[in-house]
Design an enzyme around this catalytic site. Structure first.
Site, short mmCIF file in Angstrom:
data_model
loop_
_atom_site.label_atom_id
_atom_site.label_comp_id
_atom_site.label_asym_id
_atom_site.label_seq_id
_atom_site.Cartn_x
_atom_site.Cartn_y
_atom_site.Cartn_z
N THR A 73 -10.81 1.18 -17.58
CA THR A 73 -10.49 0.55 -16.30
C THR A 73 -11.53 0.95 -15.26
O THR A 73 -12.37 1.82 -15.50
CB THR A 73 -9.10 0.98 -15.76
N ASN A 130 2.68 3.15 -10.55
CA ASN A 130 1.40 3.15 -11.29
C ASN A 130 0.19 3.34 -10.38
O ASN A 130 -0.82 3.90 -10.82
CB ASN A 130 1.28 1.82 -12.05
N LYS A 134 -1.40 14.99 -10.63
CA LYS A 134 -0.57 14.50 -11.74
C LYS A 134 0.40 15.60 -12.22
O LYS A 134 1.50 15.31 -12.68
CB LYS A 134 -1.45 14.00 -12.87
N ASP A 138 0.89 -1.16 0.00
CA ASP A 138 0.00 0.00 0.00
C ASP A 138 0.92 1.20 0.00
O ASP A 138 1.72 1.40 0.94
CB ASP A 138 -0.88 -0.02 1.26
N TYR A 145 -7.26 15.30 -8.61
CA TYR A 145 -6.56 14.38 -9.53
C TYR A 145 -5.62 15.12 -10.48
O TYR A 145 -4.43 14.80 -10.56
CB TYR A 145 -7.58 13.57 -10.32
P1 NAP Z 1 -7.42 0.98 -11.75
O1 NAP Z 1 -7.78 -0.16 -12.65
O2 NAP Z 1 -8.45 1.50 -10.80
O3 NAP Z 1 -6.10 0.58 -10.98
C1 NAP Z 1 -5.58 1.39 -9.97
C2 NAP Z 1 -4.61 0.54 -9.18
O4 NAP Z 1 -4.01 1.36 -8.16
C3 NAP Z 1 -5.30 -0.63 -8.46
O5 NAP Z 1 -4.46 -1.74 -8.47
C4 NAP Z 1 -5.46 -0.09 -7.05
O6 NAP Z 1 -5.55 -1.09 -6.05
C5 NAP Z 1 -4.14 0.65 -6.94
N1 NAP Z 1 -4.09 1.54 -5.79
C6 NAP Z 1 -4.87 2.59 -5.49
N2 NAP Z 1 -4.50 3.12 -4.31
C7 NAP Z 1 -3.44 2.37 -3.87
C8 NAP Z 1 -2.61 2.41 -2.74
N3 NAP Z 1 -2.79 3.30 -1.77
N4 NAP Z 1 -1.61 1.49 -2.64
C9 NAP Z 1 -1.42 0.58 -3.60
N5 NAP Z 1 -2.19 0.47 -4.69
C10 NAP Z 1 -3.19 1.36 -4.82
O7 NAP Z 1 -6.96 2.26 -12.59
P2 NAP Z 1 -6.00 2.46 -13.84
O8 NAP Z 1 -6.77 3.25 -14.81
O9 NAP Z 1 -5.37 1.18 -14.25
O10 NAP Z 1 -4.91 3.45 -13.19
C11 NAP Z 1 -3.53 3.16 -13.16
C12 NAP Z 1 -2.77 4.47 -13.26
O11 NAP Z 1 -3.02 5.05 -14.54
C13 NAP Z 1 -3.18 5.51 -12.22
O12 NAP Z 1 -2.04 6.19 -11.74
C14 NAP Z 1 -4.08 6.45 -13.02
O13 NAP Z 1 -4.11 7.75 -12.47
C15 NAP Z 1 -3.36 6.42 -14.35
N6 NAP Z 1 -4.18 6.86 -15.49
C16 NAP Z 1 -5.27 6.17 -15.89
C17 NAP Z 1 -6.00 6.61 -16.99
C18 NAP Z 1 -7.20 5.88 -17.51
O14 NAP Z 1 -7.83 6.37 -18.46
N7 NAP Z 1 -7.56 4.73 -16.95
C19 NAP Z 1 -5.62 7.81 -17.65
C20 NAP Z 1 -4.51 8.49 -17.20
C21 NAP Z 1 -3.79 8.01 -16.12
P3 NAP Z 1 -6.98 -1.66 -5.54
O15 NAP Z 1 -7.41 -2.70 -6.55
O16 NAP Z 1 -6.64 -2.24 -4.20
O17 NAP Z 1 -7.92 -0.51 -5.48
#
Ligand code: NAP
Length: 254
Positions: free
Chosen positions: A212, A91, A181, A64, A177
């Site tokens: 996601t 990530n 970033k 975490d 958010y």
């Molecule tokens: P996601 O599927 O919701 O995955 C987020 C991951 O982060 C999950 O594994 C979650 O764990 C974990 N997490 C959250 N808080 C945490 C903590 N305190 N300690 C450890 N793990 C933690 O979202 P995603 O879209 O793949 O996001 C991944 C990254 O990409 C993020 O940094 C996000 O800001 C970035 N991003 C995403 C998008 C998009 O369009 N999806 C666009 C730009 C940037 P749990 O399963 O336990 O919640």
């Protein structure tokens, strides 16, 4: 030129699902031993087992990014088992208030935002990156080709969100958010400046709008498509950039 990842040790935080999970799978396909960082041990083990089922080498690591003692324990376990770290992908990220308190509305509008929300988002997306990076830096320093990738967002680009005529003007204004970033981008440059002399390449990436949980599956890219830029920056050759911000299409504006 990108390096091969044979026998490299790669840690991806928040790798139990979404973009992080896809990046871990791709690194494993390239031959890296992947450490699946997950705050929930069961979910981490499930993701690691899926990588192994596809022929990769993966281990779940309880992590975490807001828990200093847990971060220290993860770094210690990694040191005892592998002695070094080659790739760190920061990530893990948080976007919505629902992850803090399901009863509170999802609201990041600057004039009405709850400060607890801003604190929680920064705790994960900014302070968590500092804590994890610093805990693993001694292990990265033992690598022949250390790489750090910070997963940022187009929403962190002041140039893109500040253009009233651009495609990102339609994004809802955010006090949490998006600024988190932007701060992550600034951190990336500062880490890169500090670590350049040590050969540690540190870059930020924007994966694009990916389908996601974090956006209730409204994204149009697959996690695999979104993860590709993470993996590209994680496997840079010695001549690769540092202190940059990249999308799948190349350099992104700050
Ligand atoms: P996601 O599927 O919701 O995955 C987020 C991951 O982060 C999950 O594994 C979650 O764990 C974990 N997490 C959250 N808080 C945490 C903590 N305190 N300690 C450890 N793990 C933690 O979202 P995603 O879209 O793949 O996001 C991944 C990254 O990409 C993020 O940094 C996000 O800001 C970035 N991003 C995403 C998008 C998009 O369009 N999806 C666009 C730009 C940037 P749990 O399963 O336990 O919640």
């Amino acid at each position: 030129m990108n390096t091969t990842t044979n026998q490299q040790i790669a840690l991806v935080t928040g790798a139990n699902k979404g973009i992080g999970r896809a990046a871990a799978g791709q690194l494993a396909e390239l031959g890296a031993t992947v450490l699946i960082g997950a705050r929930n041990a069961e979910r981490g083990e499930e993701a690691a087992a899926a990588v192994r089922a596809s022929g990769g080498v993966a281990h779940a690591v309880a992590l975490d990014v807001t828990d200093p003692a847990g971060i220290r324990a993860a770094a210690q376990q990694t040191e005892e088992r592998f002695g070094r770290l080659d790739i760190l992908i920061n990530n893990a990220g948080m976007t919505s208030y629902q992850q803090v308190d399901p009863d509170k509305a999802v609201d990041q509008i600057p004039s009405t935002v709850d400060l607890d929300m801003v604190r929680a988002v920064f705790e994960t997306n900014v302070f968590g990156v500092i804590a994890v990076t610093n805990a693993f830096l001694p292990l990265l320093r033992r690598s022949a080709a250390p790489r750090v990738v910070n997963v940022s967002s187009h929403a962190g680009s002041l140039t893109l969100i500040g253009d009233p005529d651009g495609p990102f003007a339609a994004l809802l204004p955010s006090a949490a958010y998006s600024p988190s970033k932007t701060a992550l981008n600034a951190l990336t440059v500062n880490y890169a400046n500090e670590l350049r002399k040590d050969g540690i390449l540190v870059n930020a990436v924007a994966p694009g709008y990916v389908d996601t949980d974090s956006n209730n599956h409204t994204g149009f890219l697959t996690p695999a498509q979104g993860a590709a830029v993470l993996v590209r920056l994680a496997t840079l050759g010695a001549d690769g950039p540092t202190g940059g911000f990249f999308t799948a299409d190349g350099p992104a504006p700050w």
